[in-house]
Every structure is written in C-alpha cells, then in structure tokens.
Design a protein around this motif. Structure first.
Motif, PDB file in Angstrom:
ATOM      1  N   ASP A 281      20.355 118.172 -62.513  1.00 24.77           N
ATOM      2  CA  ASP A 281      20.803 116.802 -62.280  1.00 24.77           C
ATOM      3  C   ASP A 281      20.322 115.977 -63.474  1.00 24.77           C
ATOM      4  N   CYS A 282      21.257 115.269 -64.101  1.00 19.03           N
ATOM      5  CA  CYS A 282      20.885 114.499 -65.299  1.00 19.03           C
ATOM      6  C   CYS A 282      20.101 113.238 -64.950  1.00 19.03           C
ATOM      7  N   GLY A 283      19.931 112.980 -63.664  1.00 22.51           N
ATOM      8  CA  GLY A 283      19.211 111.778 -63.245  1.00 22.51           C
ATOM      9  C   GLY A 283      20.152 110.779 -62.590  1.00 22.51           C
ATOM     10  N   LEU A 284      21.451 110.989 -62.735  1.00 26.49           N
ATOM     11  CA  LEU A 284      22.425 110.059 -62.152  1.00 26.49           C
ATOM     12  C   LEU A 284      22.907 110.512 -60.773  1.00 26.49           C
ATOM     13  N   GLY A 285      22.437 111.690 -60.345  1.00 24.22           N
ATOM     14  CA  GLY A 285      22.825 112.164 -59.015  1.00 24.22           C
ATOM     15  C   GLY A 285      24.309 112.484 -58.903  1.00 24.22           C
TER      16      GLY A 285
ATOM     17  N   TYR B 114      25.245 118.864 -60.427  1.00 23.63           N
ATOM     18  CA  TYR B 114      24.376 119.655 -61.298  1.00 23.63           C
ATOM     19  C   TYR B 114      25.132 120.108 -62.536  1.00 23.63           C
ATOM     20  N   HIS B 115      24.732 119.595 -63.694  1.00 23.63           N
ATOM     21  CA  HIS B 115      25.321 120.043 -64.953  1.00 23.63           C
ATOM     22  C   HIS B 115      24.989 121.511 -65.193  1.00 23.63           C
ATOM     23  N   TYR B 116      25.990 122.264 -65.656  1.00 20.65           N
ATOM     24  CA  TYR B 116      25.717 123.640 -66.074  1.00 20.65           C
ATOM     25  C   TYR B 116      24.729 123.577 -67.234  1.00 20.65           C
TER      26      TYR B 116
ATOM     27  N   VAL C 139      33.918 114.241 -67.744  1.00 21.95           N
ATOM     28  CA  VAL C 139      32.684 113.956 -68.473  1.00 21.95           C
ATOM     29  C   VAL C 139      31.841 112.980 -67.650  1.00 21.95           C
ATOM     30  N   CYS C 140      30.577 113.315 -67.493  1.00 23.50           N
ATOM     31  CA  CYS C 140      29.655 112.504 -66.693  1.00 23.50           C
ATOM     32  C   CYS C 140      29.327 111.202 -67.422  1.00 23.50           C
ATOM     33  N   SER C 141      28.949 110.167 -66.672  1.00 20.24           N
ATOM     34  CA  SER C 141      28.641 108.901 -67.343  1.00 20.24           C
ATOM     35  C   SER C 141      27.368 108.982 -68.193  1.00 20.24           C
ATOM     36  N   CYS C 142      26.606 110.063 -68.042  1.00 24.25           N
ATOM     37  CA  CYS C 142      25.447 110.250 -68.930  1.00 24.25           C
ATOM     38  C   CYS C 142      25.896 110.683 -70.328  1.00 24.25           C
ATOM     39  N   GLY C 143      27.170 111.091 -70.451  1.00 24.57           N
ATOM     40  CA  GLY C 143      27.688 111.498 -71.759  1.00 24.57           C
ATOM     41  C   GLY C 143      27.648 112.994 -72.000  1.00 24.57           C
TER      42      GLY C 143
HETATM   43 ZN   LIG Z   1      25.250 113.545 -66.216  1.00 23.82          ZN
END
Ligand SMILES: [Zn+2]
Length: 432
Positions: free
Chosen positions: A255-259, A262-264, A316-320
């Motif tokens: 988890d990148c922290g944004l919930g 789960y990113h591969y 694409v996740c908002s974390c980039g």
């Molecule tokens: Zn993310």
C-alpha cells in the motif's frame, strides 16, 4: 541481531522514480528482467526445469508477461505435494540449503526459504510508508516460532534501526503494560490482536491516545482488516500500514499510503491475476487468482498460485506509481484456508479427525464475532457418543495438529450435511 543500516544505506534501498516509470518503459523493464529470471530459474531450480520441460516450453519462449501463460500455474497444494515427495524444497531451491539465512515452516507443513531479499522488500515497504522509522520502539506481537512473522519483522526492524520488543502472541494484559511502560511507537501484529490489546488497555483504564505513545499499527494479513483499519485510524488516530504477501512468496505488493489497494512490487516479482480454471490472465477488475513469479536467485518460484482470489486495476494511482494494484483480496481457492492468521490445510483437518471414527462427517465453519475469526466445528456422530468427552478430545487434537482452538463444537442431527458437503465453509465475507 542484524546491524542497523545508515541513513544513506536506507535511502539507497528505494528509488521512487523507478516506481513512477512511464507504463511502456515499466513493461519493457519487467519483460527484460523476466526473460533473464526464467533462464536463471530453469538452469538452477530442478523443479522449474521440469515444469518447463513438461509443458514443452523453452525458457527462451518467455520474453513478455503475456508469455507466462504458456506455463501452468503451480498451486500451493502442488507445492506441498512436491516438497513432500522431494523434501525439503521440492526442487525449487536454487542455492545450497545451508546458504539460507532462515528456513521457516508454515502449516502444511511447507518449508519457506527466506533471506535478505525478502527482508529488504519489507524494509522498502516501511520506507515508502514512512513508518516505522529509525529510533522507533517497536512491539513485535507475532509468533516467533516456525512461521515467517515475528522473527522476520525483527530482522527488518533491526536494519531499520528500531528498538525491538519481541513480545510474541497472547498475554494481552502484559502487552498493554509493555506498550505503556516502554512507550512503544509501533505495534506489529495481526489487526484482530491489535484490537484486543487496545480494548484491553481501555478495560484497564487507559486512554490510548493520552497514555500511550503508539503511532503505527498494521492493517493487513486478515480478511476483515479493512474494517479494523478504519477503527484504528478514526477511533485511535493511528497510522495503519498495509501490504500483501504470502509465506511462500514473501512480501509482493504494498500500500503506497493512500489506501488504494496493493501496488505490485516490481523489484521483487511479476504478478498476474489469472482465471484459476484456464490459467489465462484476466482483465482489470475481473476476479482471478494471484499468481507470482519471483525475481529471486534463491527460491525462484515461477507462476506460483497463492490461492488468493483478487482483482486488479492498471489505472495509474494518484501517488504517481505506475505498477498495477490489487484492488482487494476477495477470498481463497484450493484446499487450504487462512484463519486467525494461520493456514489450515484440508489434509490437516482430515488428519486431526482421523482419530475419531465415531465422527461420520465434520465441517469447519468460519465466521466473525465482533472483529475476531470464530471457528465452529460441525459434527455428525454415531448415536450414544459421550459428546462432552469427544468435544474436549477434538479441541485438544486440533490444537496439536494445526495449532488452532475450535471456538465451538456443534452436534448436528444425522443427515444434516448433504453427501457433497464442503468441509470448509467461510461465512466471514458475507458478514463483513
Ligand atoms: Zn499509489
């Protein structure tokens, strides 16, 4: 005890720009490493060579993620069988046994080869999340024997530069005292146990926000983790870490922290979500099995089926970060089930019950009570059996064979369970 890494060494473990590569570039990067990895696995792990040869596939034919579909998925049940036929690792190990740093044993029993690459993968997950940090006092309230849990995270925390309290499981009252007296900043445990400790603290008259220094807990590893995650965040103001991994493959998604799922973890593996019937990759948001190919020179699993059902998204996740995300773990397939943080294999249940010929049918039903897994064992028995004595003997036997306590033994009238009944019934999804 491992040496602490310097801030420079920690920083070098993790390259965010690599995780934000344009999708096309990312795909090429993965394909190129995958081609090298399958060659390595073929040459060094006899079981992988056999898998290729049996399928009539040469490692040179695997040049892209899509090419993996040419190979069959090795299920967890097959891995257990292969290990038992050819112990300890069934031909999947690519290095001499005594070069391994850790050999864990998961219920099955199944041998798990763990070492620095997995420790570093988990360390990267914590570095991304920003917690725990060097200097944190960390209560590791997980099992320390056999399974990759307590000792593994202790290895990770050592490198991070944390002070570890190897608290283990159980004794929630003592855990509360440790949290308080040592002013621990992080609690690494299964979410349901974390919840029990927090509840116990309140029973003992503590206010978690005021009397403790606790900042970080873990939300993954259990089905109803999502519900508890909210409670930890909202009711107690805690940061909740999360990730996805298995005892066989190690930590493989984060988890990148944004919930947002789960990113591969592209550094450690290739993940496919596949149709369990056909082995073909499914489209985004369709349900399939999580299948992992590890970039490992130690235990190079290729197309290993975790038994977990999930769906993914490649938006694409908002974390980039550009790696796809498992949106949700939806359940399990196969002959094993995860309950109270442990795996139970159908064969283990059969083995436990084989001692009781007076039991004609048995069925394990998993449910939720408040936030905890609850196990009911349904039985059909011969007439005239001493039910009290039988219940006690079965509870003891189950504890011996697969280390879990049955919460309730239920006696059903003969014929209640149909001929084709399921021995595992999981009602936790419908409840939560
Ligand atoms: Zn993310």
């Amino acid at each position: 005890m491992l040496s602490r890494l310097s801030p420079q060494e920690l920083a070098s473990l993790y390259d965010e720009s690599r995780e934000k590569m344009p999708p096309q570039e990312r795909e090429e990067w993965l394909d190129q490493r995958l081609a090298e990895q399958v060659k390595f696995a073929y040459e060094n792990a006899p079981a992988i060579r056999e898998k290729f040869d049996k399928a009539g596939v040469s490692p040179h034919e695997i040049g892209t993620l899509r090419d993996l579909e040419k190979l069959p998925v090795t299920t967890k049940d097959e891995l257990v069988r292969l290990q038992q036929a050819n112990p300890p690792f069934g031909g999947f190990l690519a290095v001499p046994l005594n070069s391994l740093r850790r050999i864990y044993v998961s219920p099955g029993p199944i041998y798990d080869a763990w070492g620095p690459e997995r420790v570093k993968a988990q360390l990267r997950a914590y570095l991304r999340a920003g917690y725990p940090r060097p200097g944190d006092v960390v209560l590791v309230s997980l099992a320390y024997h056999m399974v990759p849990a307590g000792l593994f995270l202790t290895d990770v925390m050592d490198l991070m530069g944390c002070t570890v309290v190897p608290a283990g499981t159980g004794q929630s009252e003592l855990q509360v005292k440790l949290l308080h007296d040592l002013q621990a900043t992080a609690l690494l445990s299964f979410p349901s146990f974390t919840m029990s400790v927090l509840k116990k603290a309140e029973e003992m008259g503590y206010d978690v926000r005021r009397d403790f220094n606790l900042r970080y807990v873990v939300g993954g590893g259990e089905r109803h983790g999502q519900i508890l995650k909210k409670t930890f965040q909202e009711q107690y103001g805690l940061i909740v870490g999360d990730g996805y991994g298995t005892a066989d493959a190690g930590p493989v998604a984060y988890d990148c922290g944004l919930g947002q799922g789960y990113h591969y973890d592209d550094e450690v593996c290739v993940i496919e979500i596949v149709d369990p019937e056909t082995g073909k990759q499914v489209s985004p948001l369709q349900v399939g099995e999580v299948v992992v190919t590890l970039f490992s020179h130690v235990y190079p699993l290729v197309r290993f089926g975790t038994g977990d059902l999930a769906a993914y998204t490649d938006e694409v996740c908002s974390c980039g970060r550009t790696s796809p995300r498992i949106t949700k773990i939806l359940g399990m397939i196969g002959e094993h089930i995860r309950v109270k943080g442990m795996f139970v294999h159908l064969r283990e249940l059969d083995e436990a019950m084989s001692k009781f010929p007076q039991v004609s049918k048995y069925q394990m039903v998993l449910g939720l009570e408040e936030h905890r897994d609850r196990i009911t064992l349904n039985l059909e028995v011969e007439p005239g059996v001493d039910r009290q004595a039988l219940s006690e003997a079965i509870v003891r036997r189950c504890q011996d064979v697969f280390k879990l306590r049955m919460d309730k033994i239920e006696f059903l009238a003969e014929g209640t369970l149909p001929e084709d009944y399921e021995k595992f019934v999981d009602r936790r999804w419908s409840q939560g």
